[in-house]
Write a protein that holds these residues in place. Structure first.
Motif, PDB file in Angstrom:
ATOM      1  N   ASP A  84       0.646  -0.900  -0.400  1.00 16.80           N
ATOM      2  CA  ASP A  84       0.341   0.009  -0.038  1.00 16.80           C
ATOM      3  C   ASP A  84       1.071   0.638   0.248  1.00 16.80           C
ATOM      4  N   SER A  85       1.027   1.573  -1.296  1.00 18.38           N
ATOM      5  CA  SER A  85       2.065   3.286  -1.672  1.00 18.38           C
ATOM      6  C   SER A  85       0.931   4.429  -0.264  1.00 18.38           C
ATOM      7  N   ASP A  86       2.129   5.512   0.184  1.00 22.29           N
ATOM      8  CA  ASP A  86       1.234   6.177   0.552  1.00 22.29           C
ATOM      9  C   ASP A  86       0.912   7.199  -0.400  1.00 22.29           C
ATOM     10  N   THR A  87       1.252   7.131  -1.225  1.00 20.48           N
ATOM     11  CA  THR A  87       0.128   8.256  -2.293  1.00 20.48           C
ATOM     12  C   THR A  87      -0.664   7.675  -2.697  1.00 20.48           C
ATOM     13  N   GLU A  88      -1.212   6.377  -2.887  1.00 21.38           N
ATOM     14  CA  GLU A  88      -2.622   6.530  -2.772  1.00 21.38           C
ATOM     15  C   GLU A  88      -3.587   5.837  -1.960  1.00 21.38           C
ATOM     16  N   ASP A  89      -4.593   6.461  -2.450  1.00 25.62           N
ATOM     17  CA  ASP A  89      -5.873   6.800  -1.509  1.00 25.62           C
ATOM     18  C   ASP A  89      -6.445   5.029  -0.898  1.00 25.62           C
ATOM     19  N   PRO A  90      -6.360   4.889   0.319  1.00 21.93           N
ATOM     20  CA  PRO A  90      -6.670   3.825   1.068  1.00 21.93           C
ATOM     21  C   PRO A  90      -7.756   3.539   0.345  1.00 21.93           C
ATOM     22  N   GLU A  91      -9.321   4.082   0.638  1.00 23.03           N
ATOM     23  CA  GLU A  91     -10.665   3.614   0.358  1.00 23.03           C
ATOM     24  C   GLU A  91     -10.746   2.716  -1.573  1.00 23.03           C
ATOM     25  N   THR A  92     -10.069   4.181  -2.323  1.00 27.86           N
ATOM     26  CA  THR A  92      -9.780   3.379  -3.904  1.00 27.86           C
ATOM     27  C   THR A  92      -9.170   2.184  -3.554  1.00 27.86           C
ATOM     28  N   PHE A  93      -7.345   1.962  -2.757  1.00 24.09           N
ATOM     29  CA  PHE A  93      -7.106   0.948  -2.818  1.00 24.09           C
ATOM     30  C   PHE A  93      -7.241  -0.735  -2.681  1.00 24.09           C
ATOM     31  N   CYS A  94      -8.106  -0.265  -1.846  1.00 25.89           N
ATOM     32  CA  CYS A  94      -9.186  -1.356  -1.024  1.00 25.89           C
ATOM     33  C   CYS A  94     -10.092  -2.008  -2.138  1.00 25.89           C
ATOM     34  N   GLU A  95     -10.647  -0.854  -2.362  1.00 27.11           N
ATOM     35  CA  GLU A  95     -11.609  -1.286  -3.721  1.00 27.11           C
ATOM     36  C   GLU A  95     -11.349  -2.059  -4.420  1.00 27.11           C
ATOM     37  N   GLU A  96     -10.291  -1.711  -5.378  1.00 26.84           N
ATOM     38  CA  GLU A  96      -9.054  -2.310  -6.521  1.00 26.84           C
ATOM     39  C   GLU A  96      -9.199  -3.622  -6.226  1.00 26.84           C
ATOM     40  N   ALA A  97      -8.235  -4.089  -4.562  1.00 21.21           N
ATOM     41  CA  ALA A  97      -8.042  -5.732  -3.823  1.00 21.21           C
ATOM     42  C   ALA A  97      -9.222  -6.359  -4.100  1.00 21.21           C
ATOM     43  N   TYR A  98     -10.148  -5.601  -3.568  1.00 23.23           N
ATOM     44  CA  TYR A  98     -11.049  -6.030  -3.500  1.00 23.23           C
ATOM     45  C   TYR A  98     -12.855  -6.587  -5.052  1.00 23.23           C
ATOM     46  N   ASN A  99     -12.219  -6.016  -5.825  1.00 24.24           N
ATOM     47  CA  ASN A  99     -12.732  -6.650  -6.968  1.00 24.24           C
ATOM     48  C   ASN A  99     -11.320  -7.917  -7.767  1.00 24.24           C
ATOM     49  N   ARG A 100     -10.690  -7.895  -7.514  1.00 28.07           N
ATOM     50  CA  ARG A 100      -9.727  -8.309  -7.927  1.00 28.07           C
ATOM     51  C   ARG A 100     -10.052 -10.158  -6.523  1.00 28.07           C
ATOM     52  N   ILE A 101     -10.322  -9.769  -5.415  1.00 30.73           N
ATOM     53  CA  ILE A 101     -11.208 -11.313  -4.771  1.00 30.73           C
ATOM     54  C   ILE A 101     -12.281 -11.793  -5.315  1.00 30.73           C
ATOM     55  N   ALA A 102     -13.099 -10.791  -4.880  1.00 31.27           N
ATOM     56  CA  ALA A 102     -14.587 -11.078  -5.179  1.00 31.27           C
ATOM     57  C   ALA A 102     -15.072 -12.872  -6.211  1.00 31.27           C
ATOM     58  N   PRO A 103     -14.334 -12.654  -7.400  1.00 31.15           N
ATOM     59  CA  PRO A 103     -15.086 -13.032  -8.482  1.00 31.15           C
ATOM     60  C   PRO A 103     -14.229 -14.648  -8.114  1.00 31.15           C
ATOM     61  N   CYS A 104     -12.944 -14.403  -7.298  1.00 30.72           N
ATOM     62  CA  CYS A 104     -12.189 -15.801  -7.083  1.00 30.72           C
ATOM     63  C   CYS A 104     -13.598 -15.833  -5.667  1.00 30.72           C
ATOM     64  N   LEU A 105     -13.807 -15.585  -4.458  1.00 32.17           N
ATOM     65  CA  LEU A 105     -14.636 -15.909  -3.582  1.00 32.17           C
ATOM     66  C   LEU A 105     -16.002 -16.693  -3.967  1.00 32.17           C
ATOM     67  N   ARG A 106     -16.441 -15.930  -4.658  1.00 33.17           N
ATOM     68  CA  ARG A 106     -17.908 -16.305  -5.568  1.00 33.17           C
ATOM     69  C   ARG A 106     -17.591 -17.749  -6.395  1.00 33.17           C
ATOM     70  N   TYR A 107     -16.144 -18.070  -7.005  1.00 30.69           N
ATOM     71  CA  TYR A 107     -15.761 -19.433  -7.570  1.00 30.69           C
ATOM     72  C   TYR A 107     -16.028 -20.408  -6.625  1.00 30.69           C
ATOM     73  N   ALA A 108     -15.789 -19.789  -5.653  1.00 30.49           N
ATOM     74  CA  ALA A 108     -15.250 -21.109  -4.868  1.00 30.49           C
ATOM     75  C   ALA A 108     -16.778 -21.177  -4.095  1.00 30.49           C
ATOM     76  N   LEU A 109     -16.756 -20.076  -3.762  1.00 35.66           N
ATOM     77  CA  LEU A 109     -18.306 -20.529  -2.738  1.00 35.66           C
ATOM     78  C   LEU A 109     -19.305 -21.087  -3.619  1.00 35.66           C
ATOM     79  N   LEU A 110     -19.250 -21.262  -5.315  1.00 36.00           N
ATOM     80  CA  LEU A 110     -20.645 -22.193  -6.049  1.00 36.00           C
ATOM     81  C   LEU A 110     -19.563 -23.657  -6.218  1.00 36.00           C
ATOM     82  N   HIS A 111     -18.644 -23.823  -5.769  1.00 36.56           N
ATOM     83  CA  HIS A 111     -17.506 -24.881  -6.092  1.00 36.56           C
ATOM     84  C   HIS A 111     -17.116 -25.148  -4.805  1.00 36.56           C
ATOM     85  N   GLN A 112     -18.539 -25.432  -3.669  1.00 36.56           N
ATOM     86  CA  GLN A 112     -19.172 -26.093  -2.573  1.00 36.56           C
ATOM     87  C   GLN A 112     -17.254 -25.993  -1.922  1.00 36.56           C
ATOM     88  N   VAL A 113     -16.182 -24.565  -1.231  1.00 38.33           N
ATOM     89  CA  VAL A 113     -15.270 -25.121  -0.585  1.00 38.33           C
ATOM     90  C   VAL A 113     -15.665 -24.874   0.690  1.00 38.33           C
TER      91      VAL A 113
END
Length: 405
Positions: free
Chosen positions: A103-132
């Protein structure tokens, strides 16, 4: 019949001959076993096995685990997207996601976290769909639109996340264990099936006291760094509990606190102790002498199953109000530990003639009481240790059952 010893000697002989001939023993293993071994690799490395031989070219597609360790914000190679697209739709035992981005000091923390979640969310949904069955996520994200709906999920481990919406696990019908490390929690938690809850580090809300409703808990550990201790609903199956209260001075006793429904009123309910009253083993610690635990004593919960109890310095306030209370309301208590080895700003020394302890109401301790441990370290001459001894003697605890460490 062939003896076990004979079979062992024969297998050893076959292995020695295979090694001597340079035969590939790993390739002789069945696909299912190879895929089980591959499930312990990061998914990137599991995919790389496709170059080993023709037989390995598609084994990675049915590995029963997703293990993603990537820079979830700046990673642009679309590996995760392709992995999910090409993988065979077989059930998952584990989904393990770890964000290694900085997490760079120059980045907006909320934007940083939103981008990270957008990357995670499809994987989480896939895992739940496949009986993790086991889900682990370590990433600085604020989940807002993900609902954990699963009839297979048994364990969830979350780290560095922030929750502002309700953590409702009611749809996770077999969820057994929830572990949250360094998470900021501004929402209630609900789960009927949960048996083990461990929350360490992070913080709770400083203005709103949220509920934890998990009636089937067997073990509980709460050790936040700050915030209001959550209100614990009844836990009749509880065996072991450890609660560390980190409330600040202006939060305890009868302070006006906002509730989940948005109103502001004086607290007129037990926050912690009634919910913990069924425990067999209990640890209650707070650096605040006017802790939420003392506030709860007025509701007079009885600890009818309690056998092992650990208290720290909060129990010495008000003429040992907390300590006396537990001696009087724990009828089968066997082991009591007092941690008094936390330095005070100003050390106090007393002589036996200088102070007398006259309890308002004397009572006999549990007839099952075997030992009282007073942990004071190098502070054996501290006033609190002397006062604790006087109080214990006055309440019928004989000296031979007291161990000063």
């Amino acid at each position: 019949m062939v003896s076990t010893r004979s079979m062992g000697l024969r297998n050893e002989g076959n292995m020695e001959r295979a090694l001597a001939s340079g035969k590939d023993r790993i390739s002789a293993l069945p696909d299912e076993l190879l895929q089980h071994v591959m499930s312990f690799l990061l998914s990137r490395n599991a995919v790389r096995t496709c170059v080993l031989a023709r037989r390995w070219s598609t084994l990675w597609k049915s590995v029963p685990a997703l293990r993603i360790e990537d820079d979830l914000v700046t990673d642009s190679n679309k590996f995760v997207d392709e992995l999910l697209r090409l993988r065979d739709p077989v059930p998952l035992n584990v989904c393990d996601i770890c964000d290694v981005s900085e997490d760079s000091d120059t980045e907006d923390p909320e934007t940083f976290c939103e981008e990270a979640y957008n990357r995670i969310a499809p994987c989480l949904r896939y895992a739940l769909l496949h009986q993790v069955r086991v889900l682990r996520v370590s990433a600085p994200v604020f989940p807002t639109d993900l609902v954990l709906v699963s009839s297979h999920l048994k364990r969830v481990e979350l780290c560095h996340m922030q929750f502002e919406d309700s953590l409702d696990f009611s749809s996770c019908q077999v969820l057994d264990a929830l572990e949250m490390t360094d998470c900021n929690i501004y929402a209630p938690i609900f789960c009927q099936s949960l048996r083990h809850l461990n929350m360490k580090g992070g913080c709770f809300d400083n203005e709103i006291r949220y509920h934890i409703s998990a009636p089937n808990l067997v073990s509980l550990k709460l050790a936040p760094e700050s915030g209001l201790t959550p209100l614990l609903d009844s836990m009749p199956s509880l065996v072991t509990a450890s609660v560390e209260s980190s409330e600040e001075e202006f939060h305890h006793c009868f302070a006006l606190l906002s509730c989940e429904d948005g109103c502001t009123r004086e607290e007129t309910f037990s926050v912690v102790l009634e919910g913990l009253s069924a425990a067999t083993n209990l640890e209650l610690t707070s650096d605040d002498l006017l802790s939420v635990f003392r506030m709860d004593l007025k509701w007079s919960p009885v600890f009818s199953k309690l056998k092992t109890l650990l208290l720290n310095k909060w129990c010495v306030a008000g003429d040992f109000t907390g300590l006396v209370y537990f001696l009087q309301h724990s009828p089968i208590l066997e082991t009591l530990t007092l941690q008094l080895n936390i330095p005070t700003h100003k050390k106090q020394r007393v002589n036996e003639a200088d102070e007398r302890y006259a309890p308002k109401k004397q009572s006999l301790p549990s007839k099952h009481l075997k030992i009282v441990k007073i942990i004071c370290g190098l502070m054996k001459d501290d006033a609190r240790v002397y006062r604790a001894l006087k109080m214990l003697y006055a309440h019928g605890v004989p000296s031979e059952k007291i161990d000063i460490q």
